[in-house]
Motif scaffolding. Structure first.
Motif, PDB file in Angstrom:
ATOM      1  N   PRO A   1       0.833  -1.214   0.000  1.00 36.16           N
ATOM      2  CA  PRO A   1       0.000   0.000   0.000  1.00 36.16           C
ATOM      3  C   PRO A   1       0.863   1.258   0.000  1.00 36.16           C
ATOM      4  N   ARG A   2       0.527   2.200  -0.861  1.00 37.42           N
ATOM      5  CA  ARG A   2       1.343   3.403  -0.999  1.00 37.42           C
ATOM      6  C   ARG A   2       1.442   4.168   0.312  1.00 37.42           C
ATOM      7  N   VAL A   3       0.360   4.159   1.107  1.00 38.06           N
ATOM      8  CA  VAL A   3       0.376   4.897   2.366  1.00 38.06           C
ATOM      9  C   VAL A   3       1.430   4.349   3.316  1.00 38.06           C
ATOM     10  N   ALA A   4       1.816   3.077   3.131  1.00 37.89           N
ATOM     11  CA  ALA A   4       2.839   2.469   3.980  1.00 37.89           C
ATOM     12  C   ALA A   4       4.245   2.684   3.435  1.00 37.89           C
ATOM     13  N   LEU A   5       4.357   3.320   2.277  1.00 37.25           N
ATOM     14  CA  LEU A   5       5.649   3.549   1.647  1.00 37.25           C
ATOM     15  C   LEU A   5       6.054   5.018   1.636  1.00 37.25           C
ATOM     16  N   ASP A   6       5.108   5.907   1.347  1.00 40.86           N
ATOM     17  CA  ASP A   6       5.398   7.304   1.028  1.00 40.86           C
ATOM     18  C   ASP A   6       5.734   8.107   2.279  1.00 40.86           C
ATOM     19  N   GLY A   7       7.012   8.485   2.393  1.00 40.31           N
ATOM     20  CA  GLY A   7       7.471   9.246   3.550  1.00 40.31           C
ATOM     21  C   GLY A   7       7.606  10.735   3.297  1.00 40.31           C
ATOM     22  N   GLY A   8       7.005  11.213   2.208  1.00 40.31           N
ATOM     23  CA  GLY A   8       7.088  12.640   1.910  1.00 40.31           C
ATOM     24  C   GLY A   8       8.322  12.977   1.106  1.00 40.31           C
ATOM     25  N   ALA A   9       8.584  14.263   0.947  1.00 40.83           N
ATOM     26  CA  ALA A   9       9.648  14.728   0.047  1.00 40.83           C
ATOM     27  C   ALA A   9      11.008  14.137   0.383  1.00 40.83           C
ATOM     28  N   ASP A  10      11.355  14.083   1.668  1.00 41.39           N
ATOM     29  CA  ASP A  10      12.666  13.557   2.057  1.00 41.39           C
ATOM     30  C   ASP A  10      12.585  12.207   2.760  1.00 41.39           C
ATOM     31  N   GLY A  11      11.389  11.647   2.853  1.00 36.87           N
ATOM     32  CA  GLY A  11      11.214  10.352   3.507  1.00 36.87           C
ATOM     33  C   GLY A  11      11.094  10.420   5.011  1.00 36.87           C
ATOM     34  N   LEU A  12      11.129  11.624   5.596  1.00 42.46           N
ATOM     35  CA  LEU A  12      11.181  11.752   7.051  1.00 42.46           C
ATOM     36  C   LEU A  12       9.902  12.313   7.671  1.00 42.46           C
ATOM     37  N   ASP A  13       8.852  12.517   6.878  1.00 46.04           N
ATOM     38  CA  ASP A  13       7.628  13.133   7.407  1.00 46.04           C
ATOM     39  C   ASP A  13       7.063  12.360   8.598  1.00 46.04           C
ATOM     40  N   ALA A  14       6.948  11.057   8.455  1.00 45.61           N
ATOM     41  CA  ALA A  14       6.364  10.256   9.536  1.00 45.61           C
ATOM     42  C   ALA A  14       7.232  10.295  10.785  1.00 45.61           C
ATOM     43  N   TYR A  15       8.546  10.277  10.603  1.00 50.10           N
ATOM     44  CA  TYR A  15       9.441  10.340  11.763  1.00 50.10           C
ATOM     45  C   TYR A  15       9.241  11.643  12.534  1.00 50.10           C
ATOM     46  N   ARG A  16       9.065  12.727  11.821  1.00 53.35           N
ATOM     47  CA  ARG A  16       8.858  14.008  12.508  1.00 53.35           C
ATOM     48  C   ARG A  16       7.611  13.948  13.395  1.00 53.35           C
ATOM     49  N   SER A  17       6.529  13.375  12.885  1.00 59.39           N
ATOM     50  CA  SER A  17       5.299  13.277  13.673  1.00 59.39           C
ATOM     51  C   SER A  17       5.480  12.341  14.860  1.00 59.39           C
ATOM     52  N   ILE A  18       6.098  11.198  14.614  1.00 56.71           N
ATOM     53  CA  ILE A  18       6.270  10.207  15.676  1.00 56.71           C
ATOM     54  C   ILE A  18       7.201  10.725  16.771  1.00 56.71           C
ATOM     55  N   ILE A  19       8.317  11.286  16.364  1.00 52.74           N
ATOM     56  CA  ILE A  19       9.308  11.752  17.339  1.00 52.74           C
ATOM     57  C   ILE A  19       8.783  12.936  18.132  1.00 52.74           C
ATOM     58  N   ALA A  20       8.015  13.810  17.484  1.00 64.39           N
ATOM     59  CA  ALA A  20       7.446  14.951  18.207  1.00 64.39           C
ATOM     60  C   ALA A  20       6.451  14.502  19.267  1.00 64.39           C
ATOM     61  N   GLY A  21       5.685  13.446  18.983  1.00 64.44           N
ATOM     62  CA  GLY A  21       4.667  13.009  19.926  1.00 64.44           C
ATOM     63  C   GLY A  21       5.133  12.017  20.964  1.00 64.44           C
ATOM     64  N   ALA A  22       6.264  11.370  20.706  1.00 65.68           N
ATOM     65  CA  ALA A  22       6.705  10.291  21.589  1.00 65.68           C
ATOM     66  C   ALA A  22       6.993  10.717  23.025  1.00 65.68           C
ATOM     67  N   PRO A  23       7.689  11.849  23.269  1.00 69.25           N
ATOM     68  CA  PRO A  23       8.031  12.173  24.654  1.00 69.25           C
ATOM     69  C   PRO A  23       6.841  12.236  25.598  1.00 69.25           C
ATOM     70  N   SER A  24       5.693  12.690  25.132  1.00 71.00           N
ATOM     71  CA  SER A  24       4.535  12.796  26.029  1.00 71.00           C
ATOM     72  C   SER A  24       3.884  11.443  26.291  1.00 71.00           C
ATOM     73  N   HIS A  25       4.343  10.389  25.624  1.00 63.75           N
ATOM     74  CA  HIS A  25       3.786   9.053  25.840  1.00 63.75           C
ATOM     75  C   HIS A  25       4.833   8.065  26.348  1.00 63.75           C
ATOM     76  N   LEU A  26       5.990   8.581  26.747  1.00 59.81           N
ATOM     77  CA  LEU A  26       7.037   7.741  27.311  1.00 59.81           C
ATOM     78  C   LEU A  26       7.288   8.177  28.749  1.00 59.81           C
ATOM     79  N   GLU A  27       6.909   7.321  29.677  1.00 66.29           N
ATOM     80  CA  GLU A  27       7.112   7.664  31.086  1.00 66.29           C
ATOM     81  C   GLU A  27       8.587   7.588  31.452  1.00 66.29           C
ATOM     82  N   ARG A  28       9.205   6.468  31.114  1.00 68.53           N
ATOM     83  CA  ARG A  28      10.651   6.280  31.334  1.00 68.53           C
ATOM     84  C   ARG A  28      11.198   5.419  30.214  1.00 68.53           C
ATOM     85  N   GLY A  29      10.798   5.674  29.020  1.00 68.50           N
ATOM     86  CA  GLY A  29      11.022   4.634  28.039  1.00 68.50           C
ATOM     87  C   GLY A  29      11.757   5.004  26.783  1.00 68.50           C
ATOM     88  N   TRP A  30      11.626   4.113  25.825  1.00 64.67           N
ATOM     89  CA  TRP A  30      12.403   4.123  24.601  1.00 64.67           C
ATOM     90  C   TRP A  30      11.506   4.274  23.372  1.00 64.67           C
TER      91      TRP A  30
END
Length: 299
Positions: free
Chosen positions: A215-244
């Motif tokens: 599925p294309r939605v599972a492949l397409d990471g945007g212009a530089d391939g990093l769009d999804a990482y930006r969203s995930i990394i921005a949101g992760a700290p508020s959902h990690l109590e002491r984690g990874w």
């Protein structure tokens, strides 16, 4: 020509068709796998019974599968399942086809979650779960763990639930529809993700087995391939109590992902490798943490 009347004859017919029809590396393995499916046998059992007589129905079903393979459909898509880690996972058109590269992420996560200082009952979040292969593999290795898998696709979530039940971890897992963290609540000890990371303009250059069937939605990471990482990394700290947070990385992306993690307050670990390489030596998974567990030893 009369149709083949034995499995051996039919297998030779399939191998010849694959050799003539395309550039495939493992035509014998592909043909044997497809014939075993048509006969309802395992590939090994087929080799022990090649002189068995095959019915017209089996012949027709096998030759149809061979035609699909010649047209470029992966064997896993034809049979609807893929082996990954210690289980076979159902796949369909709504899910990415799990690949061996992603097993690197599972190994990286387990190396951290089996440290003596790790929580005995870790809570795991798998963003963009697809088939559920990452989360389910982790839960099967960690009987005390619980996990949540999210995906934007309801069809993918249905596949993940089926796979969790087949692997015997349904009681440990929950699956919810969410666009990354949109519908996620609570804190976790580990967040894992294999997000879309192919740069948009590179999708046209992918192998047909990927470009035409994942599925294309599972492949397409945007212009530089990093769009999804930006969203995930921005949101992760508020959902990690002491984690990874551990993410799979595309080729030449690991350093950029590590930088994004550091900018978001996710630190590079001291004792545990921040980057794991796949079997080809390519940096394939990247980890960062917030207030990690104490006394984390080297891997």
């Amino acid at each position: 020509m009369a149709p083949p009347d034995t499995a051996a004859h039919l297998l030779k017919t399939g191998v010849a068709a694959l050799k003539q029809g395309g550039q495939f590396d493992d035509v014998e393995i592909d043909a044997r796998t497809l014939l075993a499916i048509a006969l309802g046998k395992t590939p090994n059992a087929l080799l022990l019974d090649l002189e068995t007589t095959v019915s017209p129905t089996v012949v027709a079903g096998f030759l149809t599968m061979i035609e699909k393979r010649v047209a470029g459909m992966p064997v896993s898509r034809i049979i609807g399942r893929r082996a990954f880690w210690d289980h076979e996972f159902t796949i369909d058109t709504a899910t990415l086809d799990p690949r061996a590269d992603t097993e690197t992420l599972v190994a990286h996560a387990l190396a951290i979650l089996t440290q003596p200082s790790a929580p005995p009952t870790p809570r795991i979040l798998d963003l963009g779960t697809g088939t559920g292969c990452i989360l389910i593999s982790l839960l099967a290795e960690l009987p005390g763990a619980t996990g949540t898998g999210t995906d934007i696709s309801p069809k993918a979530l249905a596949v993940a639930r089926t796979n969790a039940a087949a692997a015997g971890v349904a009681s440990q897992a929950a699956f919810h529809q969410s666009d990354w963290f949109t519908n996620v609540t609570g804190s976790f000890d580990m967040i894992v993700s294999n997000p879309p990371y192919i740069p948009h303009d590179d999708i046209a250059t992918l192998m047909p087995e990927v470009r035409l069937h994942d599925p294309r939605v599972a492949l397409d990471g945007g212009a530089d391939g990093l769009d999804a990482y930006r969203s995930i990394i921005a949101g992760a700290p508020s959902h990690l109590e002491r984690g990874w947070l551990i993410c799979e990385a595309g080729i030449d992306q690991a350093a950029d992902i590590g930088d994004l993690m550091q900018q978001a307050g996710l630190r590079k670990p001291d004792g545990v490798a921040a980057i794991f390489e796949d079997l080809a030596g390519i940096p394939r998974s990247v980890a960062g943490f917030i207030s990690a567990w104490q006394s984390v030893s080297a891997i």
